[in-house]
Design an enzyme around this catalytic site. Structure first.
Site, PDB file in Angstrom:
ATOM      1  N   GLY A  10       0.788  -1.154   0.020  1.00 51.61           N
ATOM      2  CA  GLY A  10      -0.028  -0.060  -0.133  1.00 51.61           C
ATOM      3  C   GLY A  10       0.894   1.273  -0.120  1.00 51.61           C
ATOM      4  CG  LEU A  59      -2.592 -10.710   8.597  1.00 50.44           C
ATOM      5  CD1 LEU A  59      -1.234 -10.985   7.702  1.00 50.44           C
ATOM      6  CD2 LEU A  59      -2.319  -9.200   9.121  1.00 50.44           C
ATOM      7  CB  SER A 124      -4.241   6.371  13.237  1.00 44.50           C
ATOM      8  OG  SER A 124      -4.836   7.810  12.953  1.00 44.50           O
ATOM      9  CE1 TYR A 150      -8.136   3.652   9.792  1.00 42.16           C
ATOM     10  CE2 TYR A 150      -8.574   5.845  10.637  1.00 42.16           C
ATOM     11  CZ  TYR A 150      -7.831   5.057  10.266  1.00 42.16           C
ATOM     12  OH  TYR A 150      -6.304   5.180  10.335  1.00 42.16           O
ATOM     13  CE  LYS A 154      -5.281   2.013  11.772  1.00 40.87           C
ATOM     14  NZ  LYS A 154      -4.276   0.900  11.142  1.00 40.87           N
ATOM     15  CG  ASN A 200      -7.240  10.852   3.990  1.00 44.06           C
ATOM     16  OD1 ASN A 200      -7.052   9.762   3.519  1.00 44.06           O
ATOM     17  ND2 ASN A 200      -7.646  11.065   5.075  1.00 44.06           N
ATOM     18  NE  ARG A 291     -13.654  15.159   6.868  1.00 43.83           N
ATOM     19  CZ  ARG A 291     -12.447  14.628   6.578  1.00 43.83           C
ATOM     20  NH1 ARG A 291     -12.388  14.209   5.267  1.00 43.83           N
ATOM     21  NH2 ARG A 291     -11.389  14.741   7.238  1.00 43.83           N
TER      22      ARG A 291
HETATM   23  C1  UD1 Z   1      -8.654  11.567   8.523  1.00 41.52           C
HETATM   24  C2  UD1 Z   1      -9.278  10.504   9.858  1.00 41.52           C
HETATM   25  C3  UD1 Z   1      -8.789   9.953  10.475  1.00 41.52           C
HETATM   26  C4  UD1 Z   1      -7.574   9.147   9.635  1.00 41.52           C
HETATM   27  C5  UD1 Z   1      -6.844  10.025   8.722  1.00 41.52           C
HETATM   28  C6  UD1 Z   1      -6.015   9.004   7.785  1.00 41.52           C
HETATM   29  C7  UD1 Z   1     -11.491  11.890   9.779  1.00 41.52           C
HETATM   30  C8  UD1 Z   1     -12.450  12.768  10.853  1.00 41.52           C
HETATM   31  N1  UD1 Z   1     -10.375  11.571  10.284  1.00 41.52           N
HETATM   32  O1  UD1 Z   1      -7.820  12.441   9.502  1.00 41.52           O
HETATM   33  O2  UD1 Z   1      -9.427   9.238  11.285  1.00 41.52           O
HETATM   34  O3  UD1 Z   1      -6.817   8.253  10.745  1.00 41.52           O
HETATM   35  O4  UD1 Z   1      -7.749  10.764   7.943  1.00 41.52           O
HETATM   36  O5  UD1 Z   1      -5.044   9.772   7.100  1.00 41.52           O
HETATM   37  O6  UD1 Z   1     -11.792  11.477   8.687  1.00 41.52           O
HETATM   38  N2  UD1 Z   1     -10.269  18.501   4.530  1.00 41.52           N
HETATM   39  C9  UD1 Z   1     -10.961  19.423   3.469  1.00 41.52           C
HETATM   40  N3  UD1 Z   1     -11.321  18.721   2.242  1.00 41.52           N
HETATM   41  C10 UD1 Z   1     -11.112  17.505   1.909  1.00 41.52           C
HETATM   42  C11 UD1 Z   1     -10.625  16.690   2.639  1.00 41.52           C
HETATM   43  C12 UD1 Z   1     -10.068  17.144   3.977  1.00 41.52           C
HETATM   44  O7  UD1 Z   1     -11.055  20.390   3.878  1.00 41.52           O
HETATM   45  O8  UD1 Z   1     -11.495  17.347   0.856  1.00 41.52           O
HETATM   46  C13 UD1 Z   1      -9.583  19.046   5.828  1.00 41.52           C
HETATM   47  C14 UD1 Z   1     -10.288  18.271   6.751  1.00 41.52           C
HETATM   48  O9  UD1 Z   1     -11.357  18.937   7.362  1.00 41.52           O
HETATM   49  C15 UD1 Z   1      -9.165  18.479   7.923  1.00 41.52           C
HETATM   50  C16 UD1 Z   1      -7.946  18.326   6.966  1.00 41.52           C
HETATM   51  O10 UD1 Z   1      -8.344  18.749   5.608  1.00 41.52           O
HETATM   52  O11 UD1 Z   1      -8.825  19.777   8.449  1.00 41.52           O
HETATM   53  C17 UD1 Z   1      -7.227  16.902   6.872  1.00 41.52           C
HETATM   54  O12 UD1 Z   1      -8.222  16.223   6.549  1.00 41.52           O
HETATM   55  P1  UD1 Z   1      -7.983  14.567   6.386  1.00 41.52           P
HETATM   56  O13 UD1 Z   1      -6.903  14.639   5.287  1.00 41.52           O
HETATM   57  O14 UD1 Z   1      -9.230  13.914   6.054  1.00 41.52           O
HETATM   58  O15 UD1 Z   1      -7.156  13.967   7.420  1.00 41.52           O
HETATM   59  P2  UD1 Z   1      -8.025  14.103   9.313  1.00 41.52           P
HETATM   60  O16 UD1 Z   1      -9.373  14.353   9.188  1.00 41.52           O
HETATM   61  O17 UD1 Z   1      -6.954  14.598  10.066  1.00 41.52           O
END
Ligand code: UD1
Length: 340
Positions: A10, A59, A124, A150, A154, A200, A291
């Site tokens: 991955g 696994l 995480s 999820y 963890k 993400n 979100r």
């Molecule tokens: C997310 C997960 C977390 C996981 C991690 C894995 C949630 C609530 N948390 O973390 O459990 O371990 O990913 O990598 O989903 N954002 C935007 N627009 C987007 C995507 C994200 O504005 O299209 C913002 C989010 O609001 C946040 C930041 O970008 O403030 C990071 O988001 P993201 O990459 O999804 O990570 P986490 O939320 O920290």
């Protein structure tokens, strides 16, 4: 050292395997390729010029795992295999509990049978839930306010591994709490290749930049942060991979949780601007509603990794953007087509 890497094909796994081979470890990967590609491992061989053993298997098939442990005889296991989509976990919770818990349970049993007592687990920062303090230390509260299945898997895995270590006094386990991995190998040959529309931030931004998606939705701009957008600790995946190599040096009995982050917070808009600067043009975005389940800010205290292994993140956010962009530009459709 001989190292079995579960989920080694991955995004994080392929970078971990690359850095293990670079340090002359011998590696065998077990992966069911449900969210990864064998092409990723082929490219690891191209980058390193070294062989990596591979078995395609789930696994949870204990017999297969046992025969790999017998024939390969690892000194340690790095356990990365698991499902990782927050949104999918909300829709299919039983699947997430089944896969993410049973993989670990079967692995621990098979390691016990084979007499292997060293484990590095891919955890995480999600285990911190709603942060009780900032920066987040390994001693900060965990388990409270985790908003999705999820994240709970963890956390439950951490509990299972800690209980296992308590019951087996020679067992050594490291729980690596990743903050937000971004970037790619500087060759541009391997990187993040989400099977679906990314959840993400970083892969979403790169896909907007390359024209696969029209614009970024910024989830909220009224958080209590300097510019109102969410703040996270983005760590280059190469630094993260080096953190796994460092964790292999850990032989203390018991369980040790270690944050892997940079210790710095970056907002969504800061990340977007850093990426725009690398791409050389503005990346379109729209502010939308927050979100559900997101926290305002989370970043790591990184003192423990530095103190016990001398590990710290050395690559900048800008380097991460350069590397992510190189990967995306050279592979606009990920691993499904040869590199451009
Ligand atoms: C997310 C997960 C977390 C996981 C991690 C894995 C949630 C609530 N948390 O973390 O459990 O371990 O990913 O990598 O989903 N954002 C935007 N627009 C987007 C995507 C994200 O504005 O299209 C913002 C989010 O609001 C946040 C930041 O970008 O403030 C990071 O988001 P993201 O990459 O999804 O990570 P986490 O939320 O920290």
């Amino acid at each position: 050292m001989r190292v079995l890497v579960t989920g080694g094909a991955g995004y994080i796994g392929s970078h971990v395997v690359t850095q293990l081979l670079a340090q002359d470890h011998q590696v065998h990967v077990i992966d069911d390729l449900s969210n990864s590609s064998i092409e990723g491992l082929r490219r690891v061989r191209t980058i390193t010029g070294q062989e990596v053993g591979f078995t395609r298997a789930d696994l949870r098939e204990k017999d297969t795992l046992t025969s790999i442990l017998r024939s390969f005889g690892p000194d340690a296991v790095i356990h990365l295999a698991g499902l990782k989509s927050v949104s999918e976990s909300v829709v299919r919770p039983a699947l997430y509990y089944n896969v993410n818990l049973n993989t670990t349970l079967v692995l621990l049993a098979a390691m016990g049978d084979a007499g292997i007592g060293r484990l590095v687990f891919s955890s995480s920062a999600t285990v911190y839930g709603v942060p009780s303090e900032l920066p987040l230390r390994e001693t900060s509260a965990v388990g409270m306010g985790i908003t999705n299945p999820y994240g709970r898997t963890k956390y439950m895995n951490e509990l299972i591994i800690a209980d296992h270590a308590a019951a087996h006094p020679d067992f050594s386990a490291v729980l690596l709490r990743y903050f937000n991995p971004i970037g790619a190998h500087p060759s541009g040959l391997i990187g993040e290749d989400p099977a679906q529309i990314p959840n993400n931030l970083a892969p979403y931004v790169t896909q907007v930049a390359v024209g696969r998606l029209p614009y970024l939705q910024v989830f909220g701009d009224e958080y209590d942060t300097p510019d109102g957008t969410g703040v996270r600790d983005y760590v280059h995946v190469m630094d993260l991979a080096d953190g796994h190599v460092a964790a292999l040096s850990h032989s203390d009995a018991g369980v040790t949780a270690v944050n892997l982050g940079t210790g710095r917070g970056t907002s969504v808009l800061e990340l977007l601007h850093a990426f725009s600067a690398v791409v050389g043009r503005e990346i379109p975005y729209r502010i939308v509603d927050p979100r559900p389940g997101d926290v305002a800010a989370a970043w790591a205290d990184v003192a423990r990794a530095r103190a016990i292994w001398g590990w710290e993140a050395s690559r900048t956010l800008s380097e991460a953007c350069v590397d992510a962009w190189r990967w995306q530009r050279q592979n606009p459709n990920g691993f499904s087509a040869p590199p451009a």
